[in-house]
Scaffold this motif. Sequence first.
Motif, short mmCIF file in Angstrom:
data_model
loop_
_atom_site.label_atom_id
_atom_site.label_comp_id
_atom_site.label_asym_id
_atom_site.label_seq_id
_atom_site.Cartn_x
_atom_site.Cartn_y
_atom_site.Cartn_z
N TYR A 33 0.83 -1.21 0.00
CA TYR A 33 0.00 0.00 0.00
C TYR A 33 0.86 1.26 0.00
CZ TYR A 33 -3.74 3.24 1.33
OH TYR A 33 -4.63 4.28 1.36
N VAL A 37 0.82 4.14 -2.96
CA VAL A 37 0.55 5.56 -2.73
C VAL A 37 1.76 6.41 -3.13
CG1 VAL A 37 0.04 7.30 -0.98
CG2 VAL A 37 -1.12 5.09 -0.91
N CYS A 70 -6.93 5.63 -5.05
CA CYS A 70 -8.26 5.52 -4.44
C CYS A 70 -8.76 4.07 -4.46
CB CYS A 70 -9.25 6.42 -5.17
SG CYS A 70 -8.86 8.19 -5.08
N THR A 73 -7.26 2.15 -1.73
CA THR A 73 -7.67 2.71 -0.45
C THR A 73 -9.07 2.22 -0.06
OG1 THR A 73 -6.32 4.69 -0.86
CG2 THR A 73 -8.04 4.88 0.81
#
Length: 308
Positions: A33, A37, A70, A73
């Motif tokens: 993750y 990002v 997104c 997320t």
Amino acid sequence: MLNQTSVTEFLLLGITDIQVLQPFFFVVFLAVYFVNVAGNGAILMVVISDPRLHSPMYFFLGNLSCLDICYSTVTLPKMLQNFLSTHKAISFSECISQLHFFHFLGSTEAMLLGVMAFDRFVAICKPLRYPLIMNHQLCTQMAITIWTIGFFHALLHSIMTSRLNFCGSNHIHHFFCDVKPLLELACGNTELNQWLLNTVTATLGMGPFFLTLLSYFYIIIYLFFKTHSCSLLHKALSTCASHFMVVILFYAPVVFTYIRPASRSSMDQDRVIAIMYSVVTPVLNPLIYTLRNKEVKGALRRVIRMRL
């Protein structure tokens, strides 16, 4: 008659029920993750800040990076939380919201990849008219259109799923709320929901995919008959290679998941495939574009030099 009770929350069973593996998976997916990002955020930053990248190709690449951040997320933070928790519950409203945003961002990305293929077609096959055709107004309108269609497509699924009656088991054999696992738990007739999933979602997903294939077919035919220089041919194809790799990485697992019929024996396969298109692919996208794109690499180096 069975006593039917309304479900107010679901339990996400995750990717494994082996407790000793939970901390390991937490570290792995947290690292993934972070890379997602950081990588997509870097591309988004240079596309916005570097005037050299203010072109249709990089405008859509910036949209793709935003979607990928997104997209992960929506599912990863909840997955990470559940790795460290013994009670892996998600409320009914949170579940429907997660379903909505997952399909919203996923369908938007599918259409965006089709638009990016069209952009490459115009750039290669109609280079003199490219600035006129792919002007700023048209690019903005296309971006707004695909984001809007994606939102209402997901809204259709979320509304129809929320109206179903859930009774009995509330265990979702997945690491996030998706339509197929929820339909497995629903009581009553789910034929309309299945039809929407099989027809509307498949059309919205496969339409851009066939547009992409058609665009590349015309590009190859055009280059074969019009380009007599090997260097120009290689340069033109290299501009499409990164995008085509992203298309394959995105569509292959999605098609495998949503086109084939639902089956309880396929739940483990669905979870592995979902990890591919919702976790792994968003991480690979920035690597593919930065490793194969000299302009993006140059912009990143300029930003790093300015920060130092």
